[in-house]
Motif scaffolding. Structure first.
Motif, PDB file in Angstrom:
ATOM      1  N   LYS A  12      71.743   0.540  57.841  1.00  0.00           N
ATOM      2  CA  LYS A  12      70.610   0.116  58.888  1.00  0.00           C
ATOM      3  C   LYS A  12      70.679   1.294  59.839  1.00  0.00           C
ATOM      4  N   VAL A  13      71.901   2.766  59.693  1.00  0.00           N
ATOM      5  CA  VAL A  13      72.405   2.284  60.718  1.00  0.00           C
ATOM      6  C   VAL A  13      71.060   3.645  61.641  1.00  0.00           C
ATOM      7  N   THR A  14      70.613   4.615  60.458  1.00  0.00           N
ATOM      8  CA  THR A  14      69.519   5.281  60.680  1.00  0.00           C
ATOM      9  C   THR A  14      68.782   5.209  61.189  1.00  0.00           C
ATOM     10  N   ASN A  15      67.687   3.713  60.937  1.00  0.00           N
ATOM     11  CA  ASN A  15      66.717   3.335  61.224  1.00  0.00           C
ATOM     12  C   ASN A  15      66.947   2.370  62.510  1.00  0.00           C
ATOM     13  N   VAL A  16      68.569   2.036  63.234  1.00  0.00           N
ATOM     14  CA  VAL A  16      68.714   1.879  64.421  1.00  0.00           C
ATOM     15  C   VAL A  16      68.603   2.869  65.248  1.00  0.00           C
ATOM     16  N   LEU A  17      69.044   3.303  65.242  1.00  0.00           N
ATOM     17  CA  LEU A  17      69.780   5.079  65.650  1.00  0.00           C
ATOM     18  C   LEU A  17      68.138   5.689  66.145  1.00  0.00           C
ATOM     19  N   SER A  18      67.165   5.913  65.463  1.00  0.00           N
ATOM     20  CA  SER A  18      65.320   6.544  65.164  1.00  0.00           C
ATOM     21  C   SER A  18      64.885   5.082  66.401  1.00  0.00           C
ATOM     22  N   GLU A  19      64.763   4.020  65.920  1.00  0.00           N
ATOM     23  CA  GLU A  19      64.273   3.063  66.634  1.00  0.00           C
ATOM     24  C   GLU A  19      64.461   3.098  68.200  1.00  0.00           C
ATOM     25  N   LEU A  20      65.867   3.604  68.489  1.00  0.00           N
ATOM     26  CA  LEU A  20      66.830   3.309  69.383  1.00  0.00           C
ATOM     27  C   LEU A  20      66.181   4.870  70.368  1.00  0.00           C
ATOM     28  N   SER A  21      66.115   6.133  69.541  1.00  0.00           N
ATOM     29  CA  SER A  21      65.436   7.234  70.661  1.00  0.00           C
ATOM     30  C   SER A  21      64.201   6.880  70.578  1.00  0.00           C
ATOM     31  N   ASP A  22      63.189   6.335  69.801  1.00  0.00           N
ATOM     32  CA  ASP A  22      61.725   7.004  70.443  1.00  0.00           C
ATOM     33  C   ASP A  22      61.468   5.638  71.406  1.00  0.00           C
ATOM     34  N   ALA A  23      62.343   4.798  71.387  1.00  0.00           N
ATOM     35  CA  ALA A  23      62.348   3.240  72.842  1.00  0.00           C
ATOM     36  C   ALA A  23      62.991   4.311  74.425  1.00  0.00           C
ATOM     37  N   VAL A  28      74.117   8.008  72.356  1.00  0.00           N
ATOM     38  CA  VAL A  28      74.585   7.088  71.845  1.00  0.00           C
ATOM     39  C   VAL A  28      75.928   7.243  70.871  1.00  0.00           C
ATOM     40  N   THR A  29      77.199   6.579  70.594  1.00  0.00           N
ATOM     41  CA  THR A  29      78.366   7.092  70.252  1.00  0.00           C
ATOM     42  C   THR A  29      78.267   6.193  68.638  1.00  0.00           C
ATOM     43  N   LYS A  30      79.001   6.806  67.881  1.00  0.00           N
ATOM     44  CA  LYS A  30      78.758   5.887  66.410  1.00  0.00           C
ATOM     45  C   LYS A  30      80.578   6.411  66.274  1.00  0.00           C
ATOM     46  N   MET A  31      80.796   4.892  65.211  1.00  0.00           N
ATOM     47  CA  MET A  31      82.303   5.059  65.264  1.00  0.00           C
ATOM     48  C   MET A  31      82.316   4.401  63.166  1.00  0.00           C
ATOM     49  N   ASP A  32      82.833   5.024  62.354  1.00  0.00           N
ATOM     50  CA  ASP A  32      82.701   4.040  61.306  1.00  0.00           C
ATOM     51  C   ASP A  32      83.948   3.338  61.315  1.00  0.00           C
ATOM     52  N   MET A  56      80.079   1.413  63.560  1.00  0.00           N
ATOM     53  CA  MET A  56      79.539   0.514  65.198  1.00  0.00           C
ATOM     54  C   MET A  56      79.106   1.880  66.239  1.00  0.00           C
ATOM     55  N   LEU A  57      78.158   0.903  66.589  1.00  0.00           N
ATOM     56  CA  LEU A  57      76.821   2.092  67.782  1.00  0.00           C
ATOM     57  C   LEU A  57      77.668   1.576  69.066  1.00  0.00           C
ATOM     58  N   MET A  58      77.701   2.595  70.109  1.00  0.00           N
ATOM     59  CA  MET A  58      77.919   2.152  71.985  1.00  0.00           C
ATOM     60  C   MET A  58      76.943   2.865  72.006  1.00  0.00           C
ATOM     61  N   LEU A  59      76.868   1.965  73.591  1.00  0.00           N
ATOM     62  CA  LEU A  59      76.029   2.756  74.379  1.00  0.00           C
ATOM     63  C   LEU A  59      75.957   1.820  75.548  1.00  0.00           C
ATOM     64  N   VAL A  60      75.968   2.863  76.486  1.00  0.00           N
ATOM     65  CA  VAL A  60      75.765   1.594  77.955  1.00  0.00           C
ATOM     66  C   VAL A  60      74.520   2.228  78.524  1.00  0.00           C
ATOM     67  N   PHE A  85      75.260 -12.749  54.938  1.00  0.00           N
ATOM     68  CA  PHE A  85      76.575 -12.110  55.790  1.00  0.00           C
ATOM     69  C   PHE A  85      76.224 -11.587  56.161  1.00  0.00           C
ATOM     70  N   GLY A  86      76.721 -11.151  56.735  1.00  0.00           N
ATOM     71  CA  GLY A  86      77.859  -9.862  57.492  1.00  0.00           C
ATOM     72  C   GLY A  86      76.375  -8.241  57.619  1.00  0.00           C
ATOM     73  N   ASP A  87      75.214  -8.886  57.968  1.00  0.00           N
ATOM     74  CA  ASP A  87      74.751  -8.078  59.198  1.00  0.00           C
ATOM     75  C   ASP A  87      74.878  -6.945  60.262  1.00  0.00           C
ATOM     76  N   GLY A  88      75.723  -7.790  60.336  1.00  0.00           N
ATOM     77  CA  GLY A  88      76.921  -7.811  61.806  1.00  0.00           C
ATOM     78  C   GLY A  88      76.988  -8.350  63.281  1.00  0.00           C
ATOM     79  N   LYS A  89      76.842  -7.491  64.065  1.00  0.00           N
ATOM     80  CA  LYS A  89      77.517  -8.136  65.843  1.00  0.00           C
ATOM     81  C   LYS A  89      76.992  -7.652  66.574  1.00  0.00           C
ATOM     82  N   ILE A  90      76.947  -7.782  67.867  1.00  0.00           N
ATOM     83  CA  ILE A  90      76.639  -7.269  69.367  1.00  0.00           C
ATOM     84  C   ILE A  90      77.504  -7.527  70.534  1.00  0.00           C
ATOM     85  N   PHE A  91      78.281  -7.028  70.876  1.00  0.00           N
ATOM     86  CA  PHE A  91      79.069  -7.898  71.730  1.00  0.00           C
ATOM     87  C   PHE A  91      78.370  -6.566  73.250  1.00  0.00           C
TER      88      PHE A  91
END
Length: 108
Positions: A12-23, A28-32, A56-60, A85-91
Motif C-alpha cells: 500500500k506504500v506506493t499509493n499512500v505516498l502518491s496521494e500524500l504528494s498529490d495533496a 515523508v520518512t519511510k522505514m522497513d 512505517m511512514l513518518m511525517l510532521v 487484520f493487519g492493515d496497520g495503525k496510525i499514531f
C-alpha cells in the motif's frame, strides 16, 4: 505540529505516498519494520510467522493538516477486505519543536 507515524502493508506504500504528494505533503520518512499486532502473528499451515513485514511512514504536519493527512492514509492503506487484520495503525503525537540542521533554524 504533529508527528504522524503510520505502519501499513508494504503493497500500500506506493499509493499512500502518491496521494500524500498529490495533496502537497511530499516530505515523508519511510522505514522497513517488522512486528505483530494483537493477533500475535500469522499461522499458515504448520508455520507460525511471528514477525510480519510492514512499512512505517513518518511525517510532521501543521495542526490544521493533521486530519487531512490521516484521512489520506486511512483511505489508501485500507485493503477493504472484510474481516481482514493487519492493515496497520496510525499514531499521532505532538511535536513541541523542530529544527532544520543545515540552516540552524526552527522548522515549520
Amino acid at each position: 505540529m504533529f508527528m504522524i507515524r503510520a505502519i501499513i502493508r508494504p503493497e500500500k506504500v506506493t499509493n499512500v505516498l502518491s496521494e500524500l504528494s498529490d495533496a502537497n505533503f511530499p516530505a515523508v520518512t519511510k522505514m522497513d519494520v517488522v512486528g505483530r499486532g494483537k493477533q500475535r502473528g500469522v499461522k499458515v499451515g504448520d508455520v507460525h510467522y511471528d514477525e510480519i513485514q510492514k512499512e512505517m511512514l513518518m511525517l510532521v504536519v501543521n495542526d490544521e493538516d493533521k486530519d487531512d493527512v490521516v484521512k489520506i492514509i486511512m483511505k489508501n492503506a485500507k485493503t477493504g477486505e472484510k474481516g481482514a487484520f493487519g492493515d496497520g495503525k496510525i499514531f499521532i503525537t505532538e511535536v513541541e519543536e523542530a529544527y532544520t540542521i543545515s540552516s540552524n533554524t526552527k522548522a515549520l
